[in-house]
Design a protein around this motif. Structure first.
Motif, PDB file in Angstrom:
ATOM      1  N   LYS A   1      36.380 -32.636  -4.437  1.00 50.18           N
ATOM      2  CA  LYS A   1      35.556 -33.399  -3.448  1.00 50.18           C
ATOM      3  C   LYS A   1      34.226 -33.977  -4.184  1.00 50.18           C
ATOM      4  O   LYS A   1      33.462 -34.559  -3.546  1.00 50.18           O
ATOM      5  CB  LYS A   1      35.093 -32.236  -2.495  1.00 50.18           C
ATOM      6  CG  LYS A   1      36.227 -31.968  -1.427  1.00 50.18           C
ATOM      7  CD  LYS A   1      35.750 -31.218  -0.360  1.00 50.18           C
ATOM      8  CE  LYS A   1      34.969 -29.890  -0.723  1.00 50.18           C
ATOM      9  NZ  LYS A   1      34.669 -29.041   0.477  1.00 50.18           N
TER      10      LYS A   1
ATOM     11  N   GLU B   1      31.973 -35.745  -7.748  1.00 52.69           N
ATOM     12  CA  GLU B   1      31.786 -36.493  -8.802  1.00 52.69           C
ATOM     13  C   GLU B   1      31.241 -35.372  -9.606  1.00 52.69           C
ATOM     14  O   GLU B   1      30.735 -34.409  -9.621  1.00 52.69           O
ATOM     15  CB  GLU B   1      30.590 -37.576  -8.847  1.00 52.69           C
ATOM     16  CG  GLU B   1      31.039 -38.619  -7.684  1.00 52.69           C
ATOM     17  CD  GLU B   1      32.297 -39.460  -8.423  1.00 52.69           C
ATOM     18  OE1 GLU B   1      32.834 -39.548  -9.455  1.00 52.69           O
ATOM     19  OE2 GLU B   1      32.681 -40.367  -7.331  1.00 52.69           O
TER      20      GLU B   1
ATOM     21  N   LYS C   1      30.838 -36.689  -3.458  1.00 48.38           N
ATOM     22  CA  LYS C   1      31.495 -38.198  -3.438  1.00 48.38           C
ATOM     23  C   LYS C   1      30.899 -38.803  -2.273  1.00 48.38           C
ATOM     24  O   LYS C   1      30.846 -38.158  -1.179  1.00 48.38           O
ATOM     25  CB  LYS C   1      32.872 -38.173  -3.570  1.00 48.38           C
ATOM     26  CG  LYS C   1      33.447 -37.582  -4.993  1.00 48.38           C
ATOM     27  CD  LYS C   1      35.129 -37.800  -4.763  1.00 48.38           C
ATOM     28  CE  LYS C   1      35.698 -37.567  -6.285  1.00 48.38           C
ATOM     29  NZ  LYS C   1      37.314 -37.377  -5.956  1.00 48.38           N
ATOM     30  N   HIS C   2      30.882 -40.037  -2.586  1.00 45.81           N
ATOM     31  CA  HIS C   2      30.520 -41.088  -1.407  1.00 45.81           C
ATOM     32  C   HIS C   2      29.034 -40.760  -0.772  1.00 45.81           C
ATOM     33  O   HIS C   2      29.015 -41.145   0.346  1.00 45.81           O
ATOM     34  CB  HIS C   2      31.710 -40.983  -0.433  1.00 45.81           C
ATOM     35  CG  HIS C   2      32.937 -41.160  -0.965  1.00 45.81           C
ATOM     36  ND1 HIS C   2      33.212 -42.290  -1.773  1.00 45.81           N
ATOM     37  CD2 HIS C   2      33.967 -40.302  -0.831  1.00 45.81           C
ATOM     38  CE1 HIS C   2      34.615 -41.929  -2.170  1.00 45.81           C
ATOM     39  NE2 HIS C   2      35.017 -40.934  -1.679  1.00 45.81           N
ATOM     40  N   ARG C   3      28.343 -39.830  -1.268  1.00 49.23           N
ATOM     41  CA  ARG C   3      27.022 -39.446  -0.682  1.00 49.23           C
ATOM     42  C   ARG C   3      25.963 -40.483  -1.281  1.00 49.23           C
ATOM     43  O   ARG C   3      25.943 -40.764  -2.456  1.00 49.23           O
ATOM     44  CB  ARG C   3      26.675 -38.118  -0.997  1.00 49.23           C
ATOM     45  CG  ARG C   3      25.066 -37.856  -0.483  1.00 49.23           C
ATOM     46  CD  ARG C   3      24.680 -36.430  -0.795  1.00 49.23           C
ATOM     47  NE  ARG C   3      23.528 -36.168  -0.310  1.00 49.23           N
ATOM     48  CZ  ARG C   3      22.588 -34.960  -0.655  1.00 49.23           C
ATOM     49  NH1 ARG C   3      23.023 -34.252  -1.314  1.00 49.23           N
ATOM     50  NH2 ARG C   3      21.391 -35.078  -0.152  1.00 49.23           N
ATOM     51  N   THR C   4      25.124 -40.913  -0.434  1.00 47.74           N
ATOM     52  CA  THR C   4      23.992 -41.871  -0.913  1.00 47.74           C
ATOM     53  C   THR C   4      22.992 -40.941  -1.449  1.00 47.74           C
ATOM     54  O   THR C   4      22.264 -40.428  -0.596  1.00 47.74           O
ATOM     55  CB  THR C   4      23.386 -42.737   0.374  1.00 47.74           C
ATOM     56  OG1 THR C   4      24.575 -43.402   1.001  1.00 47.74           O
ATOM     57  CG2 THR C   4      22.461 -43.908  -0.084  1.00 47.74           C
TER      58      THR C   4
END
Length: 286
Positions: free
Chosen positions: A153, A155, A270-273
């Protein structure tokens, strides 16, 4: 539920009395009592048991206290980071297990703050399970975790440094004079081991058998308190090198043989701003 009222509740939970909390919040006691009663009615649960001297939290109240603190912390970090405009500022939150590998993060933070002195950092110490839970909840920007850890889940950036497993013993222990220890050496001695969920698998592979066949007398999530048990010769601890400074103490760290080492990773969701400040840290890292 308004954040203002949540803060009222947390203040009462901390101060233990309505009167002290009202003073801290600069409210009248009737106003504060009314707000708390309306909160209980809104949630449909009882949060307090009111005693003669102090209030006591119910199970529901304890749950709200724990989650409420996390909510307000997340709001504070979000607000701070959103206020950053042309100046790179804000707070970066790091979670880490106990490892010398954190010196890499410390070095990057030193460089980052030299460039952007308005950046603040917040550190949280815990094992991988604790760090991953807080990452998933959005309470941490980055985590430093020691393998084995499931990273699907996240990086991640693997550090070149590795940690080495060994045995922390009291200097009076029969094994203290050895240069390295084997499975047979530790089979019958009292042991403390990490309670991290995936560490059991790694140790089981090295031991060549189930942990149930060893004399495990306790577990730890952070090593310092376990090292005090070792100092009192209660047990020896399977642990990573470099976490406890044994110089000038009655403790000795002995590496395992065959050698057992583990990799260290900096991870983020991942995919978190990420905030501007966190992105600057990531640029330095990569």
């Amino acid at each position: 539920m308004e954040l203002r009222v949540l803060n009222y509740f947390l203040t009462v939970a901390r101060e233990k009395t309505i009167s002290r909390a009202a003073e801290v919040l600069h409210l009248s006691q009737p106003t504060l009592s009314k707000q708390l009663k309306e909160l209980e009615e809104e949630l449909g649960v009882q949060l307090f048991i009111r005693g003669n001297r102090e209030i006591t939290l119910t199970e529901e109240g304890i749950y709200l206290q724990n989650r409420g603190q996390e909510i307000l912390s997340l709001v504070e970090v979000t607000t701070t980071n959103l206020k950053a405009t042309s100046v790179v500022s804000g707070k970066i939150t790091f979670g880490s297990g106990e490892t010398e590998g954190f010196s890499r993060i410390a070095s990057l933070i030193h460089t980052l703050i030299a460039q952007y002195p308005d950046i603040k950092v917040e550190l949280y110490s815990g094992n991988a399970d604790d760090v991953l839970e807080k990452l998933d909840k959005g309470l941490l920007d980055f985590g430093l975790v020691i393998d084995p850890v499931s990273k699907q889940k996240y990086e991640y950036h693997q550090l070149t440094q590795q940690d080495q497993w060994g045995l922390l013993v009291n200097n009076e222990h029969p094994l203290a004079a050895k240069k390295r220890v084997t499975t047979q050496d530790i089979r019958d001695i009292p042991l403390l081991i990490s309670n991290q969920s995936l560490v059991d698998n790694q140790l089981t592979q090295w031991l060549g058998t189930n942990l149930d066949y060893f004399n495990i007398v306790g577990t730890y999530n952070l090593l310092y308190n376990a090292s005090l048990m070792v100092k009192e010769n209660v047990a020896s601890a399977l642990c990573l090198d470099g976490i406890i400074n044994t110089k000038g103490t009655n403790l000795t760290f002995i590496p395992l043989f065959p050698e057992l080492s583990t990799t260290i990773n900096i991870i983020w969701k991942k995919h978190r701003t990420l905030s501007n400040a966190a992105n600057q840290f990531l640029n330095l890292l990569q």
